[in-house]
Design a protein around this motif. Structure first.
Motif, mmCIF file in Angstrom:
data_model
loop_
_atom_site.group_PDB
_atom_site.id
_atom_site.type_symbol
_atom_site.label_atom_id
_atom_site.label_comp_id
_atom_site.label_asym_id
_atom_site.label_seq_id
_atom_site.Cartn_x
_atom_site.Cartn_y
_atom_site.Cartn_z
ATOM 1 N N UNK A 117 0.935 -1.217 0.200
ATOM 2 C CA UNK A 117 0.022 0.005 -0.164
ATOM 3 C C UNK A 117 0.908 1.301 -0.075
ATOM 4 N N UNK A 118 2.082 1.161 0.645
ATOM 5 C CA UNK A 118 2.937 2.308 0.869
ATOM 6 C C UNK A 118 3.517 2.479 -0.492
ATOM 7 N N UNK A 119 3.900 1.596 -1.276
ATOM 8 C CA UNK A 119 4.686 1.618 -2.670
ATOM 9 C C UNK A 119 3.437 2.173 -3.434
ATOM 10 N N UNK A 120 2.298 1.756 -3.394
ATOM 11 C CA UNK A 120 1.098 2.231 -4.477
ATOM 12 C C UNK A 120 0.812 3.841 -4.075
ATOM 13 N N UNK A 121 0.872 4.085 -2.685
ATOM 14 C CA UNK A 121 0.710 5.434 -2.472
ATOM 15 C C UNK A 121 2.094 6.475 -2.739
ATOM 16 N N UNK A 122 3.145 5.978 -2.739
ATOM 17 C CA UNK A 122 4.204 6.518 -3.384
ATOM 18 C C UNK A 122 3.981 7.075 -4.703
ATOM 19 N N UNK A 123 3.856 5.848 -5.444
ATOM 20 C CA UNK A 123 3.558 6.198 -6.972
ATOM 21 C C UNK A 123 2.343 7.025 -7.393
ATOM 22 N N UNK A 124 1.342 7.049 -6.609
ATOM 23 C CA UNK A 124 0.066 7.949 -6.820
ATOM 24 C C UNK A 124 0.556 9.472 -6.485
ATOM 25 N N UNK A 125 0.949 9.443 -5.236
ATOM 26 C CA UNK A 125 1.153 10.654 -4.667
ATOM 27 C C UNK A 125 2.546 11.501 -5.242
ATOM 28 N N UNK A 126 3.629 10.783 -5.467
ATOM 29 C CA UNK A 126 4.733 11.037 -6.022
ATOM 30 C C UNK A 126 5.268 12.538 -5.237
ATOM 31 N N UNK A 127 5.646 12.319 -3.834
ATOM 32 C CA UNK A 127 6.202 13.422 -2.908
ATOM 33 C C UNK A 127 7.271 14.003 -3.478
ATOM 34 N N UNK A 128 7.273 15.109 -3.137
ATOM 35 C CA UNK A 128 8.481 16.037 -3.533
ATOM 36 C C UNK A 128 9.149 16.449 -2.043
ATOM 37 N N UNK A 129 10.420 15.643 -1.986
ATOM 38 C CA UNK A 129 11.236 15.634 -0.786
ATOM 39 C C UNK A 129 12.121 16.988 -0.646
ATOM 40 N N UNK A 130 12.148 17.832 -1.730
ATOM 41 C CA UNK A 130 12.958 18.785 -1.811
ATOM 42 C C UNK A 130 12.741 20.336 -1.941
#
Length: 130
Positions: A117-130
């Motif tokens: 679920x976390x992997x799918x969430x990362x792919x959907x959200x594509x957070x910007x860490x910078x």
């Protein structure tokens, strides 16, 4: 059809397959268990489908990395680590032998589900860490 799009379609189809296999195989830890072992019904099919889908995910992911010249976003590294957690948790949950209790197997399955679920969430959200 563009090559990168075709490989992405195969990659996402493999992700869908792994989701279905994990859900289907999860029932073997709750129905028809034998001692501390999962239900052996359909074991060969589930193992084959899980290995096929994980291999397709890793293979197409590497090919897509090559096609993008390894130009990735920072969240990609979290995705790789979570994929390794997913593999490790599934191997713990379905390891042969009676040394693991059923609760430990279910905990491994739970960790695998959270990682997926976390992997799918990362792919959907594509957070910007910078």
């Amino acid at each position: 059809m563009e090559t990168q799009l075709l490989i992405k379609i195969i990659h996402m189809s493999a992700v869908t397959l792994v989701c279905l296999v994990i859900i289907g195989r999860a029932f073997t830890l709750f129905k028809g268990v034998q001692g501390n072992q999962p239900n052996p019904a359909g074991r060969t099919l589930f193992v084959a489908l899980q290995h096929l889908s994980m291999t397709l995910i890793a293979g197409t992911g590497i090919v897509l990395l090559f096609m993008k010249n390894f130009d990735v976003q920072p969240w990609f590294y979290a995705k790789v680590i979570l994929f390794l957690v997913l593999l490790s948790s599934l191997s713990k949950a379905y390891r042969k032998g009676d040394q693991l209790k059923l609760q430990q197997r279910r905990a491994g399955l739970f960790l695998a589900a959270v990682a997926l679920v976390a992997i799918i969430g990362l792919v959907v959200i594509k957070p910007n860490f910078g």
